[in-house]
Design an enzyme around this catalytic site. Structure first.
Site, short mmCIF file in Angstrom:
data_model
loop_
_atom_site.label_atom_id
_atom_site.label_comp_id
_atom_site.label_asym_id
_atom_site.label_seq_id
_atom_site.Cartn_x
_atom_site.Cartn_y
_atom_site.Cartn_z
N CYS B 83 0.77 -1.20 0.00
CA CYS B 83 0.20 -0.16 -0.45
C CYS B 83 0.89 1.38 -0.20
CB CYS B 83 -1.18 -0.07 1.45
SG CYS B 83 -1.88 -1.99 1.24
N HIS B 331 -8.99 3.81 -1.40
CA HIS B 331 -7.87 4.07 -1.42
C HIS B 331 -7.47 2.56 -2.19
CE1 HIS B 331 -3.93 2.53 -0.06
NE2 HIS B 331 -4.92 1.71 0.94
#
Lengths: 128, 383
Positions: B83, B331
């Protein structure tokens, strides 16, 4: 046919084998280098099946292979020797899964490789 | 090392972009950035993406993107740090310019998560496959274990977790590129489906398609292109054990505090000198833990701080996630770190519209991978 990837992990998953470094750190799973002191000299030990819950969660949305088992608890367990591992909780009421609770690690089926594939085994924790 | 500026940005809307491929998304964001910065070429490019292989079956993504952007043969490099891939791509672009190797560099990030992959399984590859994921843990599950430890140790409450989501949705309401532009209440969060106790659905960031890109160049060249540029005054990175179980503490993230310590030293600043921060709120608990590890609030007080409005745009001493954060803005894993840089850039150049933090001079972006096994921090300053 059992995959080599699975066979490599059998000593740890079936027998809780760990490597104790000369600095005292218990490495589970085994490593080639101790992250604490960088030593490469270890003694093979077997972890006890007794431990306690350091933290936990109850999984209600799982990946596809575990989706039929929800809800289930997963916890980080510290064994008597101080090794820490992530394990699913089995045969316990979800309300009994709490930080500090004592558990016993048992040999269990964990998952299957594919729909009609190999059964994969390892350790699960039971709240005692 | 020479000084480096960010001179322009571009992004796609974040959301479920059914009509756009991963290539369309990256190229759209990059063309917007190139146009916004006013450059006529780039010398090299970096592509942050966590797992285009698992999400859409396409690897070799850096070459794919250079080709479809019409930029071949410029050097194009894929950066992967789960991430944190976007933030790390920005840092590599920064180092490329700072070292003198390249002059005009594009740092982009992209993820296409809604093309049919088992997203929970794909994201879980950022954890230890053989010893965490094998035993049934998921990403929400890992952060849920951090949350339970934090609640146990510091009496943090579910309401305080929910307050992070409420604040970030309020900010995202004013961000035209956000995935979820809806105001929510504490009760909306607490009444939403439980995903991994104690994290509800609205404690979790969504599954998102999106792309983002920025252009960097030497600071002394920036005014040749634009009057809207900011200076990069720190860029750092750190790592930690891949498995959460290996950590001494489950309520602190060492990679974050380590990267923060180095970043403050590099910028010669203290946490109180930061005017706003974009932090990695993949789950509400992560914003709380990170806001403590960045030194904005005392350890254990992050939950109380958000509840007291100390990180709100209007009332806060340190507005956090003015963009809406991962929670509301969305996201798209590899694009997130770049989108954070974009929010800080927009704030420092006075382009944040209704989200604008008054007199913002210094902004920090914190992006992390997995359960905190990697972290990058970049600090930007208005010129």
């Amino acid at each position: 046919m059992i995959s080599p990837r699975y066979v490599r992990e059998i000593p740890q998953r079936y027998r809780l084998e760990a490597l104790k470094c000369k600095c005292g750190k218990i490495n589970f799973p085994p490593r080639l280098v101790c992250p604490s002191c960088k030593s490469r000299e270890f003694e093979t030990i077997t972890l006890s099946d007794e431990g306690k819950i350091l933290t936990y969660t109850i999984i209600r949305v799982a990946s596809d292979i575990f989706s039929r088992e929800t809800p289930y608890a997963v916890a980080i367990i510290e064994t008597k020797e101080g090794a820490k591992l992530t394990a699913m909780i089995a045969d316990s009421n979800l309300e009994d899964v709490k930080i500090g609770k004592k558990v016993r690690l048992e040999f269990r089926k964990i998952q299957d490789e594919g729909v009609s594939g190999l059964h994969c085994y390892g350790y699960k924790a039971i709240v005692t | 090392m020479r000084d480096v500026a960010v001179i322009g940005f571009g992004m796609t809307k974040f959301g479920e972009l059914w009509n756009k491929s991963i290539k369309d998304i990256f190229v759209e964001a990059s063309l917007n950035a190139i146009e916004n910065a006013g450059v006529d070429h780039i010398d090299s490019m970096y592509v942050g993406a966590m797992s285009s292989g698992l999400f859409v079956g396409q690897e070799h993504i850096a070459a794919v993107m250079a080709d479809y952007l019409g930029m071949a043969p410029v050097p194009s490099t894929h950066i992967e740090s789960a991430c944190a891939s976007g933030g790390m791509a920005f840092r590599q672009a920064y180092l490329d310019v700072a070292s003198g190797n390249s002059e005009i560099v594009l740092a982009g990030g992209v993820e296409k998560m809604n093309d049919g992959a088992d997203v929970t399984a794909a994201l879980a590859t950022a954890a230890d496959q053989e010893y965490e994921v094998y035993n049934g843990i998921t990403f929400p599950g890992l952060y849920a274990m951090i949350a339970n430890a934090h609640m146990h140790e510091f009496k943090t409450t579910s309401k305080q977790l929910a307050a992070v989501a409420v604040k970030n949705h309020l900010n995202g309401f004013n961000n035209p590129n956000a995935q979820f532009r809806s105001k929510i209440t504490i009760d909306t969060v607490l009444n939403s489906t439980m995903v991994a106790d104690p994290l509800h659905l609205l404690d979790c960031s969504p599954v998102t398609d999106g792309g983002a890109a920025v252009i960097l160049c030497p600071l002394n060249m920036a005014k040749n292109f634009t009057d809207k540029f900011v200076k990069v005054i720190a860029s750092t990175q750190a790592s930690d054990s891949i498995a959460l179980s290996e950590r001494k503490s489950f309520t602190s993230l060492n990679a974050v505090s380590n990267a923060a310590e180095k970043a403050y030293k590099q910028a010669n600043l203290k946490p109180t000198d930061i005017d706003l921060a974009e932090v990695h709120d993949c789950f509400t608990i992560s914003e709380i833990v990170v806001s403590e590890d960045l030194g904005f609030f005392n350890k254990g007080k992050g939950g109380l701080a958000v509840e007291e409005g100390r990180s709100s745009i209007e009332t806060g001493e340190i507005p956090i996630n003015t963009s809406g954060g991962l929670k509301s803005k969305g996201h798209p894993v590899g694009a997130t770190g770049i989108a954070q840089i974009i929010e800080v850039y927009e704030q420092l150049t006075g382009q944040a519209g209704k989200r604008q933090v008054k007199n913002a001079r210094v902004g920090l972006a914190q992006n992390m991978g997995g359960s905190g096994a990697s972290c990058t921090i970049n600090i930007l300053e208005a010129i």
